[in-house]
Motif scaffolding. Structure first.
Motif, PDB file in Angstrom:
ATOM      1  N   PRO A  61       6.420   9.692  -3.898  1.00 15.31           N
ATOM      2  CA  PRO A  61       6.724   8.959  -2.677  1.00 15.31           C
ATOM      3  C   PRO A  61       8.036   8.194  -2.808  1.00 15.31           C
ATOM      4  O   PRO A  61       8.326   7.627  -3.858  1.00 15.31           O
ATOM      5  N   GLY A  62       8.812   8.190  -1.739  1.00 14.70           N
ATOM      6  CA  GLY A  62      10.041   7.411  -1.707  1.00 14.70           C
ATOM      7  C   GLY A  62      11.231   8.078  -2.362  1.00 14.70           C
ATOM      8  O   GLY A  62      12.350   7.589  -2.251  1.00 14.70           O
ATOM      9  N   ASP A 460      16.728   8.304  -6.059  1.00 13.93           N
ATOM     10  CA  ASP A 460      16.148   7.388  -5.078  1.00 13.93           C
ATOM     11  C   ASP A 460      17.213   6.354  -4.755  1.00 13.93           C
ATOM     12  O   ASP A 460      17.522   5.491  -5.586  1.00 13.93           O
ATOM     13  N   VAL A 471       6.688   3.792 -12.077  1.00 17.90           N
ATOM     14  CA  VAL A 471       7.082   3.351 -10.743  1.00 17.90           C
ATOM     15  C   VAL A 471       6.399   4.223  -9.678  1.00 17.90           C
ATOM     16  O   VAL A 471       5.856   3.725  -8.693  1.00 17.90           O
ATOM     17  N   ARG A 475       3.640   3.188  -6.790  1.00 10.74           N
ATOM     18  CA  ARG A 475       3.811   3.469  -5.362  1.00 10.74           C
ATOM     19  C   ARG A 475       2.574   4.170  -4.798  1.00 10.74           C
ATOM     20  O   ARG A 475       2.114   3.857  -3.696  1.00 10.74           O
ATOM     21  N   GLN A 476       2.067   5.129  -5.565  1.00 12.69           N
ATOM     22  CA  GLN A 476       0.882   5.850  -5.095  1.00 12.69           C
ATOM     23  C   GLN A 476      -0.311   4.921  -4.952  1.00 12.69           C
ATOM     24  O   GLN A 476      -1.039   4.961  -3.960  1.00 12.69           O
ATOM     25  N   MET A 478      -0.344   1.667  -4.519  1.00 15.29           N
ATOM     26  CA  MET A 478      -0.188   0.719  -3.421  1.00 15.29           C
ATOM     27  C   MET A 478      -0.293   1.415  -2.070  1.00 15.29           C
ATOM     28  O   MET A 478      -0.742   0.831  -1.095  1.00 15.29           O
ATOM     29  N   SER A 479       0.112   2.690  -2.019  1.00 20.58           N
ATOM     30  CA  SER A 479       0.022   3.367  -0.728  1.00 20.58           C
ATOM     31  C   SER A 479      -1.431   3.690  -0.385  1.00 20.58           C
ATOM     32  O   SER A 479      -1.783   3.805   0.776  1.00 20.58           O
TER      33      SER A 479
ATOM     34  N   MET B 478       5.473   0.139   1.044  1.00 20.75           N
ATOM     35  CA  MET B 478       5.344  -0.022  -0.409  1.00 20.75           C
ATOM     36  C   MET B 478       5.378   1.334  -1.106  1.00 20.75           C
ATOM     37  O   MET B 478       5.845   1.436  -2.233  1.00 20.75           O
ATOM     38  N   SER B 479       4.889   2.378  -0.441  1.00 23.35           N
ATOM     39  CA  SER B 479       4.893   3.677  -1.098  1.00 23.35           C
ATOM     40  C   SER B 479       6.305   4.237  -1.169  1.00 23.35           C
ATOM     41  O   SER B 479       6.619   5.027  -2.047  1.00 23.35           O
ATOM     42  N   ALA B 480       7.183   3.832  -0.260  1.00 24.18           N
ATOM     43  CA  ALA B 480       8.554   4.342  -0.308  1.00 24.18           C
ATOM     44  C   ALA B 480       9.413   3.575  -1.306  1.00 24.18           C
ATOM     45  O   ALA B 480      10.133   4.163  -2.096  1.00 24.18           O
ATOM     46  N   ASP B 481       9.335   2.249  -1.284  1.00 25.96           N
ATOM     47  CA  ASP B 481      10.271   1.472  -2.089  1.00 25.96           C
ATOM     48  C   ASP B 481       9.634   0.350  -2.894  1.00 25.96           C
ATOM     49  O   ASP B 481      10.339  -0.480  -3.465  1.00 25.96           O
ATOM     50  N   GLY B 482       8.304   0.280  -2.897  1.00 24.59           N
ATOM     51  CA  GLY B 482       7.652  -0.712  -3.726  1.00 24.59           C
ATOM     52  C   GLY B 482       7.714  -2.117  -3.157  1.00 24.59           C
ATOM     53  O   GLY B 482       8.040  -2.323  -1.989  1.00 24.59           O
ATOM     54  N   PHE B 508       9.288  -0.325  -7.441  1.00 29.55           N
ATOM     55  CA  PHE B 508      10.675  -0.487  -6.981  1.00 29.55           C
ATOM     56  C   PHE B 508      11.657   0.001  -8.046  1.00 29.55           C
ATOM     57  O   PHE B 508      12.357   0.986  -7.858  1.00 29.55           O
TER      58      PHE B 508
END
Lengths: 573, 573
Positions: A61-62, A460, A471, A475-476, A478-479, B478-482, B508
């Motif tokens: 992600p991201g 990124d 990292v 992200r995973q 938290m998503s 948050m999944s894109a950039d924390g 991040f």
């Protein structure tokens, strides 16, 4: 005309050469679609074919995109004789600005259009070095001993698409890159089959061939068919035609321009990459249009709808591309009208199905006529299918086959064709992975057990390779369930919590409607800290933090069946 | 035999009735695939058809599934005469445990298999009320005035699939639900076309028909073809056969069991839902197998590989399902062996393409033989395609058509068939959205501009409907950039930061390798607070927090081109 009947495979003629081995190291493009880059190394001398971008996987992600790992090359800069490009698509050229400095800025060889696209892109990367870029023609032979590299024309969906022939001391290697056989290509000549046959006659030691279409039975659809079907739509459309495709699918853009001229329509090009590519092509003469066909969006109001075609990007449902902004009424100059006919002239890249579906539905909802590739053949892949691959094998009759470009399932099905058409044994076919060293002699191809560093490099924002697995995992997490920060101010003397702990949570629960849960959680936090502190001993802060993570994590899971990331902060005063 | 030739559409006979209007309110299933639920209301009396789960959309990270919004029904509990189920798939029955209490636990009517599946599922929801569940047979007519509801058999890919006929005071409504026409169904009789023809003769006011296959030209593939192709694989396989499909695709499971018996193989069923479904079917006699065909995984070692078939879940690449654990070597009892033949007997649900690709590649990598639906017809959809839909229209000759089940693009292409086959006008066809009230009289169908509350309800863990748009947006960010939490301890008297601000960041950057950036950021944080505090005035904490969010956000963007969520925490002491 073919000089002789195509015969069953024969042993490839071996040129006089050392007894050395050729190393083939794929740095990308195997087991994936995109990120193409291949190293050929003979007695320490290296040439490279392509240097492309990849798409991030689902578990990234991201991430903007991925690039090949060039670690193996970084201490061999002076051995790199050149990089040879097959065509101007980003999955073949896109990693240049990121990687070229790392490998000593070697000379680059590319067709005029490919060179122009590489050059134009470099402008966006002022910190990347000035390129040593050589524009080559089809007849050129580039001698970079011990290699001799030449190019030959194949059909794809961008002009100036070349396959590469490498003469090595042990024999001829042919690298098709993206290709299909098309007897009626757009604005282009068909592949010279006789030439391929002649290569076969002289002997091809190894063929490295595009596997992207290897799971599709049959011949790839000719662009003639696409043109005929697009023409049906042009004939019946009374309003504007809005055609979306890939920004780099320049042959389709040409088709749409030619049809627009035939049906007395002006053409507006929309979307950054497409505009930039069309400009380059126009300059070099690769896109042909009458003098006044292409107009700017601001001139649209001078023409009735029936005289307008808009060609733009966004057929994959990309959120910032032309078509999405048009569909959402967010485009400044082109807004959806009843009576517009929308053509999706592209396939759906795996992973984009649902975005494309949402985009299509949005268009239907707003009353547009939509045509997409499931309804009629208005898109053909640029990649040869099983019949094309069979034909290539019959013409070239290589001794060994190394499937490239594509997921493992495509490569595996491609390998079957080597067995079927040329009666190869499994030992004649190299199914390798990225980073895996393949060794080739005149008699044998070996997929060794040795790998060079091939960890994927993620880009990124400005960061190249700085996003780690940790990292991504965060992200995973938290998503899926959000995060939960606990801030407790603790008296470092007594170990007592001062006042109420603060809680900051995002992506977990809607805080305003969860007052009771938050109240209970605060109580639990205070309890946990109090229980963990042993009066009269030194306070073990890491232990308290772990304890909070554990206890509060469990507590919230029981209450919600969700596992937010718990982050305890203890402020000692 | 058909009693008379199928003639062009005729006006549907109108039964003697009041002059009232029938309201049709789709609460789910339109503009989406899944979450099917439809309300029929006549003079205040309500019946409901189906009550299913939906799949989360791409922009719903962490959500388990979606369910229909029943707000409209919640103050009309005493008006609900019953819920009628078409078949036992979760997109038709799965929302029952979540919603049944909210609408007053009305009586449920379902075929024996559907009823058994609903009942079994309810066990997992001890807080959901005891159901008032009635098992009905095909000939039953349920009179719930002013409606008379009956069922008729159609083919799908689960046994006991019924379409529903509702006699209303203004005419006959037919609701096909999922169906296809198959002259050679598995273990089932074909649809009785004469019966459909008779319904048509009597007059059908409105047809509500499955749109899922409406973008596919042709007839849906017969299960006979699937069986023939599966048999080719059974004939040539020397090792174990590992067949994966949907846990609810019970007709496919039957085919695989029957073939295994023909080829002298024992069968092991793997995967929770499949096991549970097969048990129910066995009990009720819907799955036929010889006495000793089904064995437990632990008995596998008693048989040579050539005598074993494993049927399991996970053909969509689901991370916890049987096939994934098998492929990753994480399954306790069934591990991948060279010589295994793996059959993907299912299509790929849009959105799952890349997970399925990764799974396939993993299997290829480990040397398995893989067969999937692109290679041969070893899966047929359970949904009628354009020819099936045409046939249904020709048989029933409804006066009005309301496409149901499917994305808008499917519904729109379905609508074309009403115009084509029955010369309907656009006014005869209701293209509605979820929540939109459709009004039907004997003469007219109207898609009104009125909507009932149809905000999608998301289920996440124990939370039903508690995840808001804000929570989802935060997860996406948050999944894109924390995220980036700043903790500063500030002296409330002087406004000075005490010590160094703490930073907690996840998703991040990799903190350990970004010491310099963190150092600069801390400096910037202190600066920002110092500049924002005006000595001698009251300290405006919200202003300071906003200021930090803004300044640090910009600072980090310039440095990284990423936009983590910034969360400033100020601890006053």
């Amino acid at each position: 005309m073919l000089r002789q009947k195509i015969t069953p495979p024969e042993v490839a003629s071996a040129r006089p050469s050392s007894k050395g081995k050729l190393r083939i190291i794929p740095l990308g493009g195997l087991g994936e679609v995109g990120r193409n880059m291949t190293v050929l190394e003979y007695e320490g001398k290296i040439i490279i074919i392509d240097m492309g971008l990849g798409f991030p996987e689902l578990d990234m992600p991201g991430i903007d995109f991925t690039i090949p790992n060039t670690k193996y090359l970084e201490d061999k800069k002076d051995k790199i004789l050149g990089i040879f490009f097959t065509h101007g698509h980003y999955d073949h050229i896109g990693a240049v600005p990121y990687l070229i400095a790392r490998i000593g800025n070697p000379p680059l060889f590319a067709s005029p259009l490919t060179a122009a696209i590489i050059k134009k892109r470099q402008i966006d990367f002022p910190n990347s070095p000035k390129l040593n870029l050589k524009s080559i023609k089809e007849d050129d032979v580039i001698k970079v001993a011990p290699f001799e590299v030449s190019f030959f024309h194949v059909n794809h969906n961008i002009p100036d698409d070349y396959a590469i022939k490498v003469e090595t001391p042990i024999g001829t290697i042919i690298y098709t890159s993206d290709f299909k056989f098309d007897p009626h290509p757009v604005n282009d000549k068909p592949t010279d089959l006789e030439q391929l046959k002649r290569f076969g006659d002289k002997g091809v030691l190894m063929l490295m061939e595009d596997s992207t279409g290897a799971e599709e039975e049959g011949h790839s659809t000719s662009e003639q068919t696409i043109k005929d079907n697009l023409e049906i739509i042009f004939k019946q459309s009374k309003g504007r035609i809005i055609a979306a495709t890939f920004g780099s699918l320049l042959n389709r853009v040409q088709q749409l321009i030619t049809l627009s001229e035939a049906y007395n329509r002006k053409v507006i090009i929309q979307g950054f990459t497409m505009k930039s590519n069309v400009e380059i092509c126009k300059e070099l003469g690769y896109i042909k249009s009458e003098k006044n066909t292409l107009i700017e969006a601001k001139e649209m109001h001078n023409y009735p709808d029936s005289r307008l075609t808009v060609i733009g990007t966004g057929a994959q449902g990309e959120s910032n591309a032309f078509l999405m902004r048009y569909a959402n009424g967010e485009h400044k100059e082109v807004q959806l009208k009843r009576g517009d006919t929308i053509i999706f002239s592209s396939s759906v890249v795996p992973g984009n199905e649902r975005s494309v579906q949402a985009l299509k539905d949005n268009l239907y909802k707003r009353g547009a006529h939509v045509f997409h590739y499931k309804m009629m053949d208005i898109h053909a892949s640029g990649h040869g299918e099983r019949e094309d691959l069979r034909e290539m094998l019959r013409l070239l009759r290589p001794k060994f086959l190394m499937p490239t470009h594509g997921y493992l399932s495509m490569m595996a099905r491609h390998a079957e064709l080597g067995e079927e058409v040329l009666k190869m044994t499994k030992d004649d076919i190299a199914l390798a992975e990225n980073g895996q060293i393949v060794e080739l002699t005149q008699d044998k191809i070996t997929v060794t057990k040795n790998f060079v560093d091939s960890n994927i490099i993620m880009v990124d924002g400005l960061g190249v390779g700085d996003v780690s697995e940790i990292v991504l995992r965060d992200r995973q997490l938290m998503s899926a369930d959000g995060m939960f920060v606990i801030i407790a101010v603790v008296d470092s003397q007594t170990g007592k919590v001062k006042g109420e702990p603060d809680i900051i949570s995002r992506g977990f629960i809607y805080m305003k409607e969860s007052k009771d849960l938050l109240y209970q959680t605060r109580k639990k936090i205070k309890e946990t800290i109090t229980k963990t502190v042993i009066p009269g001993t030194d306070i073990n802060w890491p232990y308290i933090r772990n304890s909070l993570r554990d206890k509060i994590g469990k507590f919230l899971y029981v209450k919600t069946r969700r596992r937010p990331m718990i982050l305890p902060v203890i402020v000692e005063i």
